[in-house]
Structure formats: C-alpha cells, structure tokens
Design a protein around this motif. Structure first.
Motif, PDB file in Angstrom:
ATOM      1  N   THR A   2       1.783  -9.863  16.032  1.00  0.00           N
ATOM      2  CA  THR A   2       1.411  -9.156  17.264  1.00  0.00           C
ATOM      3  C   THR A   2       2.207  -7.867  17.358  1.00  0.00           C
ATOM      4  N   ALA A   3       1.609  -6.894  18.004  1.00  0.00           N
ATOM      5  CA  ALA A   3       2.267  -5.597  18.100  1.00  0.00           C
ATOM      6  C   ALA A   3       3.508  -5.695  18.977  1.00  0.00           C
ATOM      7  N   PRO A   4       4.664  -5.269  18.461  1.00  0.00           N
ATOM      8  CA  PRO A   4       5.852  -5.252  19.311  1.00  0.00           C
ATOM      9  C   PRO A   4       5.671  -4.183  20.383  1.00  0.00           C
ATOM     10  N   THR A   5       6.262  -4.430  21.549  1.00  0.00           N
ATOM     11  CA  THR A   5       6.091  -3.455  22.630  1.00  0.00           C
ATOM     12  C   THR A   5       6.868  -2.178  22.326  1.00  0.00           C
ATOM     13  N   VAL A   6       7.994  -2.329  21.626  1.00  0.00           N
ATOM     14  CA  VAL A   6       8.791  -1.148  21.306  1.00  0.00           C
ATOM     15  C   VAL A   6       8.870  -1.020  19.789  1.00  0.00           C
ATOM     16  N   GLU A  26      -0.550   6.199  17.296  1.00  0.00           N
ATOM     17  CA  GLU A  26      -1.772   5.431  17.035  1.00  0.00           C
ATOM     18  C   GLU A  26      -1.615   4.591  15.759  1.00  0.00           C
ATOM     19  N   VAL A  27      -1.062   5.214  14.708  1.00  0.00           N
ATOM     20  CA  VAL A  27      -0.886   4.491  13.439  1.00  0.00           C
ATOM     21  C   VAL A  27       0.145   3.374  13.619  1.00  0.00           C
ATOM     22  N   ALA A  28       1.231   3.671  14.338  1.00  0.00           N
ATOM     23  CA  ALA A  28       2.276   2.653  14.536  1.00  0.00           C
ATOM     24  C   ALA A  28       1.717   1.458  15.304  1.00  0.00           C
ATOM     25  N   GLU A  29       0.905   1.740  16.302  1.00  0.00           N
ATOM     26  CA  GLU A  29       0.336   0.631  17.076  1.00  0.00           C
ATOM     27  C   GLU A  29      -0.605  -0.210  16.227  1.00  0.00           C
ATOM     28  N   LEU A  30      -1.283   0.443  15.301  1.00  0.00           N
ATOM     29  CA  LEU A  30      -2.208  -0.292  14.422  1.00  0.00           C
ATOM     30  C   LEU A  30      -1.463  -1.066  13.336  1.00  0.00           C
ATOM     31  N   THR A  31      -0.480  -0.429  12.717  1.00  0.00           N
ATOM     32  CA  THR A  31       0.134  -1.019  11.519  1.00  0.00           C
ATOM     33  C   THR A  31       1.383  -1.842  11.840  1.00  0.00           C
ATOM     34  N   LEU A 116      -7.831  -3.401   7.427  1.00  0.00           N
ATOM     35  CA  LEU A 116      -6.794  -3.543   6.396  1.00  0.00           C
ATOM     36  C   LEU A 116      -5.441  -3.054   6.922  1.00  0.00           C
ATOM     37  N   TYR A 117      -5.464  -1.960   7.667  1.00  0.00           N
ATOM     38  CA  TYR A 117      -4.217  -1.379   8.168  1.00  0.00           C
ATOM     39  C   TYR A 117      -3.618  -2.204   9.318  1.00  0.00           C
ATOM     40  N   ARG A 118      -4.437  -3.024   9.972  1.00  0.00           N
ATOM     41  CA  ARG A 118      -3.935  -3.750  11.140  1.00  0.00           C
ATOM     42  C   ARG A 118      -2.770  -4.654  10.730  1.00  0.00           C
ATOM     43  N   GLY A 119      -1.598  -4.322  11.214  1.00  0.00           N
ATOM     44  CA  GLY A 119      -0.406  -5.117  10.895  1.00  0.00           C
ATOM     45  C   GLY A 119       0.116  -4.914   9.481  1.00  0.00           C
ATOM     46  N   SER A 120      -0.423  -3.943   8.743  1.00  0.00           N
ATOM     47  CA  SER A 120      -0.079  -3.847   7.312  1.00  0.00           C
ATOM     48  C   SER A 120       1.354  -3.370   7.064  1.00  0.00           C
ATOM     49  N   MET A 121       2.002  -2.815   8.106  1.00  0.00           N
ATOM     50  CA  MET A 121       3.380  -2.345   7.900  1.00  0.00           C
ATOM     51  C   MET A 121       4.389  -3.302   8.535  1.00  0.00           C
ATOM     52  N   SER A 183      -0.499   3.118   3.145  1.00  0.00           N
ATOM     53  CA  SER A 183       0.218   1.846   3.243  1.00  0.00           C
ATOM     54  C   SER A 183       0.053   1.103   1.927  1.00  0.00           C
ATOM     55  N   VAL A 184       1.143   0.493   1.460  1.00  0.00           N
ATOM     56  CA  VAL A 184       1.029  -0.314   0.240  1.00  0.00           C
ATOM     57  C   VAL A 184       0.258  -1.609   0.512  1.00  0.00           C
ATOM     58  N   GLY A 185       0.079  -1.915   1.794  1.00  0.00           N
ATOM     59  CA  GLY A 185      -0.759  -3.064   2.120  1.00  0.00           C
ATOM     60  C   GLY A 185      -0.098  -4.393   1.824  1.00  0.00           C
ATOM     61  N   ALA A 186       1.205  -4.456   2.081  1.00  0.00           N
ATOM     62  CA  ALA A 186       1.932  -5.695   1.792  1.00  0.00           C
ATOM     63  C   ALA A 186       2.887  -6.020   2.941  1.00  0.00           C
ATOM     64  N   PRO A 187       2.319  -6.445   4.087  1.00  0.00           N
ATOM     65  CA  PRO A 187       3.180  -6.752   5.238  1.00  0.00           C
ATOM     66  C   PRO A 187       4.118  -7.919   4.923  1.00  0.00           C
ATOM     67  N   LEU A 188       5.271  -7.896   5.581  1.00  0.00           N
ATOM     68  CA  LEU A 188       6.255  -8.971   5.382  1.00  0.00           C
ATOM     69  C   LEU A 188       6.335  -9.814   6.647  1.00  0.00           C
ATOM     70  N   ARG A 189       6.254 -11.123   6.468  1.00  0.00           N
ATOM     71  CA  ARG A 189       6.482 -12.011   7.613  1.00  0.00           C
ATOM     72  C   ARG A 189       7.976 -12.051   7.906  1.00  0.00           C
TER      73      ARG A 189
END
Ligand code: GTP
Ligand code: SPV
Ligand code: MN
Length: 613
Positions: A2-6, A26-31, A116-121, A183-189
């Motif tokens: 989920t998108a962090p508020t800050v 906009e990109v930060a909110e998406l990625t 693809l970009y959603r949460g990708s960063m 984006s390299v497209g490799a989000p980290l949990r």
C-alpha cells in the motif's frame, strides 16, 4: 504494497518547477518507493552511491592503482543487451511508427505499464536525475529528467550525460524537459534481501513521440535504461528532428587534420558494434594525419546560418564495446580508461583487480568471468559477454577535440555509412550525389551483433544504422533525409555545401573467413582517400554502385597487404550486386507510398547499370 502516506524526500525538492514536481509526485505515488533522492551529480554523491552498490554486491571496486575509482558490474545473465522485440513507438497513429517499429496505442501501453509500475519501487529509492543532452549553453538546451530506482543507472547517467544540480538550476521553473521513467521492476517486500542485479522478466521500452515521453520497465542495461541515450537522443530526438528540420543520427563525429593542416569533420553511421567508437578514436597509421574525437555514438545535425551541416554530440561519456578493445586496436580508448572513473559491465575480472576481455592480449591464467565463475584459457566459454561494455567520461579521451563543448557543433564535410558484411560491399564507395547517398543509407545492410538480444550474424537492412532507433515511420525518415539535401544554405538543391556521402565496409572476408582489410588505425588510409576525393585529387573507378578507389589511389605505403587482397577488398562483383536487388526491392515495398519516389528511381538506375530487367 500500500502507498505510504509520506515518501521521504518528496517535500525536500531542490526545485520549484511545477511540472517536474507534479510528475515526481505522481510517479512516487504510483511506484511507492521508500524514499526519494534528488541527484546533484556531485563527487560525494558518486562516492556514496558506488559505496552502497559495493556494499550490496552490485559493484566490485577494481584495483585503485590500476583502475582508480573504477568498478566491475555483472548483470543478470538475461539482461545483457538492448531488447528490440520489447521496444515500442507508441504514436497516436500506427502509421507513424510502422513498418519497422513495434507499435501499441499510447493509451493501451500506458494502461498496461501503469499496472507494471504500480508498487514497482517498493523497498527501493526513487532517484530523480536531471540531465541535459548536449551543452547546457546551447540556445535551446535539451533537458531531460530520468526517474529511476537503480543506483547503477544514476552513476552511469552521471558519466554519460551532463547531470546534476547545475542542470536543475538551468531548467528554472518553466524549461521544457523530456520525462523519462525507468524502473527495474523488482520491488522488495519488507525485509527481503536485494539481488546484485535486479530486473524483471517482463520488459517494455516505450516511447510516446507526441508527448516526448519515455517509459522503460524491467531492464537495467545500457540502451534500455540510460534513457538519455537511445531513447531520448535517437528515438524521441529523431521525431523532434523531423518536426523541426534537423537530424538525430547513430553517428560518430571526428575531426581530421591533413599533413597540410587542412581541417575536416566526418560523421559515420555504422550499426551497433560495427566500429563507431573505434573510428572515432582512431590513431592514424599514415604519417602526418591527425584524428580528434568529438563523439562515438550519436550526432545531432542541423544547418548553420552559413548553409553547412553542423554536428553536435549530445552525450558526455563513452559506452563502448569492450571485447576487441586493446592497445593495438584502440590505444586512445585504453588511455581514456586508464584514467579511471569508469564502470565495466559483463567483462572478466583478473585476480589482481583489473579487467580483461577477449582481444586484450594474452589471457591471464585465471579470471572471474562475466557470470562470476572461474575461467581459464581452457574454458569453452568467453570470459566476457560479447556485448560487455566500458562506461567512461569522454573528457578523459586524450584526443578529444576542443570543439567538443561548442553548442554550434562542427561543420561536416563527409558522412560515412557502413555495415558489417562478409561479401559484396567494397571497402569504400563514394555516392554520386546526395540522393544516391541517401539511397546507400536507406539500403544499408549489416550482420546483426550481440548489441541487441537475438540471433547474431544475420544480414538485415539497417537504414542509416538507425533501424532500432528511428522514432517514426522509416519511409518518412527517408523523405526527411531527401528534404535535408534541399535545405543547404544557398537553396540550390544539390548544394556544394552538403557533406559528400560514402559507404564503407571494414569487414569483408576472404575465402578462408579472414578479414581482407586490417581495419582500426589502417582505416586512416580510407579517410585519406575520402578527403582526397573532397579535394578532387584521388582517382576512382565509376562502377554501377558508385565511385570506388583504384588500387593505386589508396595510400598503402608500409601496409602488409597483397595486390590480390587489395583487388578483393575493392571488388565490385556485379553478380553479387544483382543478388541484392530482390532484397532491396522487397525492403522498399515495405514502405508503400511513404517511400520517396527518388529512391525507387535510384534503384531503377542501379538496375539499369547492372543490366537487370
Ligand atoms: P555501439 O556502441 O554498439 O553503437 O558500437 P560501435 O559502432 O561503436 O562499435 P565499436 O567501435 O565498439 O566496435 C565493435 C566491435 O567491432 C569491436 O569488437 C571492435 O574491436 C570491432 N571493430 C571495430 N573497428 C574494426 C575494424 O576496423 N576492423 C575489424 N575487424 N573490427 C573492428
Ligand atoms: C548500441 O547498441 O548501439 C549501443 C549500446 O550503443 S546501448 O546503449 O546499449 O544501446
Ligand atoms: Mn550505438
């Protein structure tokens, strides 16, 4: 995710440029990155990022004596070259991309890539990289901003472009810029460890020409991720050039001074891994001639007020093919690299902290290869990937021309087109005029190389060495070239001010598969012939395909080459050329109505000269 508020860093932007701020938000909110870093391009930033990459295992520092401030990187074995199959021109109208590009409707591509970009960063840092292609002092500086989640990309962009705070300052609040999202497209949990080379099996390299926008996903490599280079300076740049009357080309730029002190400038378009870097840094083997480097990959060319065509190199670094680079072949590249401050990707590392690749003299007894495995001279595999690269500041090139930073560029006297062909194409051919030269460029053919993913060694048409880089319809691109030929200052059509066009081939082979021509520094002999043709002093044979040197007109003094080899490398075999005709016809038919009629006329004239029906 989920998108962090800050998102740390969003509120601390070192700019008040509204469009840039809105885009970053906009990109930060998406990625959903953990934090945002506004890159300043400083030495301290370089040191911090390289240290972080070393700590994370993405970079290995090389020996500080041999390779000061230089690093070794290995990619994921799947992420080693440009991905032409995954590269798209998303023009509004499909016809504006075809027939040589992949196309998808912009809305559809955006929908797909947004997901693809959603949460990708997630778990990563979002870097904002302000850059400028070409001198910042230009009348219209060509700004871009890359957003990337790869620190490797940030440090590479610092070498390859003018980048950092000074660019952001120059942009002020309202400068236009090309937004380039990567984006390299490799989000980290949370808590998940990173890998040395994050990337995604899903890759898209997308261009939105009407919006002058770039979206890249999934790859960390070269032309896929350093978005100022092929994506901006060639694909988007070519569209700008079409609309504004200039040319964005896959060309080296060099300055040549004759023994009499006459100065000439030459550009050369050869496909990827076909010799631009080497020619740009050439050390002539013939006495009295001097070469200075201006660029090794990209040229932006426009007419000056004097009616001559001027070329500028938009880049700030060299991203060169490593294998084959050596003190004997390209000593100026070796000198450039010896100054340090360089990145080496997918080459081999020696046990004493240096780099090695195929073609660099005798192999050491042991290496760590590009995959991280032990390597010895007995190994079956290459130590370095065929598309392994060095990335190094162009300012370190010892023969860099003093005109490099001149925003006006240098006036071009000759344009070389060239390819990698085992047969058919002579060492050098002079075009009869501009339109014939455009025909030569439009029908340029070359064997595919490791610079792009796919089969190597297959002959394909690669118009003006731009097949993977023309950001619009290639038929329109040919027309643009024809029109440029009418645009020289005196308005007299085939103007005396236009560069002369030549077609070269360093790669013709003999029956045993050996190169017929020694190449590299010896190519200065061909440059000399080119200049003597401009000056009207060298002889040539008028052949069906253009003017080819007589054996006597080439300066072969001190060269170990048999008369038989010279004849073979210059030969125009009408049968071989007749065999090309159906391929060229098929190629031209692809473009339908878009193909300028004068190019069909050139083909007809060639057929007539070859006696083909
Ligand atoms: P990109 O950076 O991919 O656009 O390539 P480039 O056109 O700059 O090619 P580069 O100069 O890096 O050369 C590619 C390969 O061709 C290298 O392995 C070179 O050693 C080799 N090469 C370059 N010039 C010559 C030549 O004159 N003769 C031969 N035989 N090989 C050459
Ligand atoms: C090319 O492939 O033509 C290159 C290397 O110059 S890359 O930047 O990866 O496109
Ligand atoms: Mn290139």
């Amino acid at each position: 995710m989920t998108a962090p508020t800050v998102i740390m860093g969003l509120e601390q932007a070192p700019t008040t440029h509204p469009k840039l701020l809105a885009w970053v938000r906009e990109v930060a909110e998406l990625t959903t990155p953990d934090s945002i870093v506004w890159c300043d391009g400083s030495e301290a930033e370089w040191t911090r990022l390289t240290s972080e990459l070393v700590a994370g295992g993405s970079l290995v520092p090389l020996d500080a004596e041999k390779r000061p401030n230089s690093f070794w990187a290995r990619t994921d074995p799947s992420d080693v070259a440009r991905v032409e199959e995954r590269t798209y021109i998303c023009s509004v109208d499909e016809d504006d991309a075809g027939p040589t590009n992949n196309w998808m409707a912009p809305a559809e591509m955006k929908r797909l890539m947004t997901e693809l970009y959603r949460g990708s960063m997630a778990g990563r840092t979002l870097y904002v990289v302000p850059f400028c292609m070409g001198p910042i002092e230009a009348e219209n500086p060509m700004f871009g901003v890359e957003i990337t989640d790869s620190a490797y990309v940030v440090i590479s962009m610092r070498i390859m472009t003018r980048m950092g705070s000074h660019v952001l300052e120059a942009m002020g609040d309202d400068a236009d810029f090309v937004p380039a999202l990567h984006s390299v497209g490799a989000p980290l949990r949370a808590g998940e460890a990173d890998v040395a080379w994050p990337c995604s099996p899903t890759k898209y390299i997308s261009h939105f020409p009407e919006e002058r926008l770039i979206w890249s996903f999934g790859s960390g490599y070269g032309g896929n991720s350093l978005l100022g280079k092929k994506c901006y300076s060639l694909r988007i740049g070519s569209v700008m050039g079409r609309d504004e009357g200039w040319l964005a080309e896959h060309m080296l730029i060099l300055r040549l001074t004759s023994p009499q002190g006459r100065v000439y400038h030459v550009t050369g378009a050869f496909p990827s891994a076909c010799g631009k870097t080497n020619l740009a840094m050439l050390e002539p083997t013939i006495p009295g001639w001097k070469v200075e480097t201006l660029g090794d990959d990209i040229a932006w060319m426009r007419f000056g007020s004097d009616g001559r065509l001027y070329a500028v190199n938009p880049e700030f670094g060299l991203f060169g093919v490593a294998p084959g680079t050596d003190w004997r072949t390209n000593p100026n590249a070796m000198r450039t690299l010896a100054k340090g401050n360089s990145l080496f990707t997918n080459v081999a590392r020696t046990d004493d902290g240096d780099v090695w690749w195929e073609g660099m003299g005798e192999p050491p007894a042991h290496l760590t290869d590009w995959k991280g495995n032990d390597w010895t001279p007995d190994s079956d595999e290459l130590s370095s990937h065929a598309n392994s690269r060095f990335c190094t500041p162009i300012k370190q090139c010892p023969i860099l021309s003093d005109a490099y930073d001149d925003p006006r560029g240098v006036p071009i006297d000759a344009i070389l087109f060239g390819g990698r062909r085992k047969t058919t194409i002579p060492l050098v051919t002079e075009a009869r005029d501009w339109v014939h030269g455009v025909y030569m460029g439009a029908t340029l053919s070359s064997e595919t190389t490791a610079a792009a993913v796919g089969q190597v060694g297959v002959v394909r048409r690669d118009p003006m060495a731009m097949l993977p880089f023309i950001g619009y319809n290639a038929g329109d691109y040919f027309r643009h070239w024809i029109e440029m030929g009418k645009g020289a200052g005196d308005g007299a059509g085939q103007s005396a001010l236009l560069p002369k066009i030549f077609y070269v081939n360093w790669f013709r082979r003999d029956a045993d598969g050996g190169f017929l021509w020694p190449g590299y520094g010896e190519n200065s002999r061909v440059l000399k012939w080119v200049i003597e043709r401009l000056e009207g002093t060298a002889a040539a044979v008028d052949t069906p395909i253009g003017y080819v040197p007589t054996p006597e007109s080439l300066d072969l003094d001190g060269l170990e080459i048999t008369p038989e080899q010279v004849r073979a490398v210059l030969a125009v075999d009408n049968d071989e050329w007749r065999a090309e005709i159906p391929q060229v016809t098929e190629w031209f038919e692809k473009f339908g109505d878009k193909l300028p009629g004068v190019l069909w006329a050139e083909l007809d004239a060639l057929k007539a000269r070859l006696g083909v029906e």
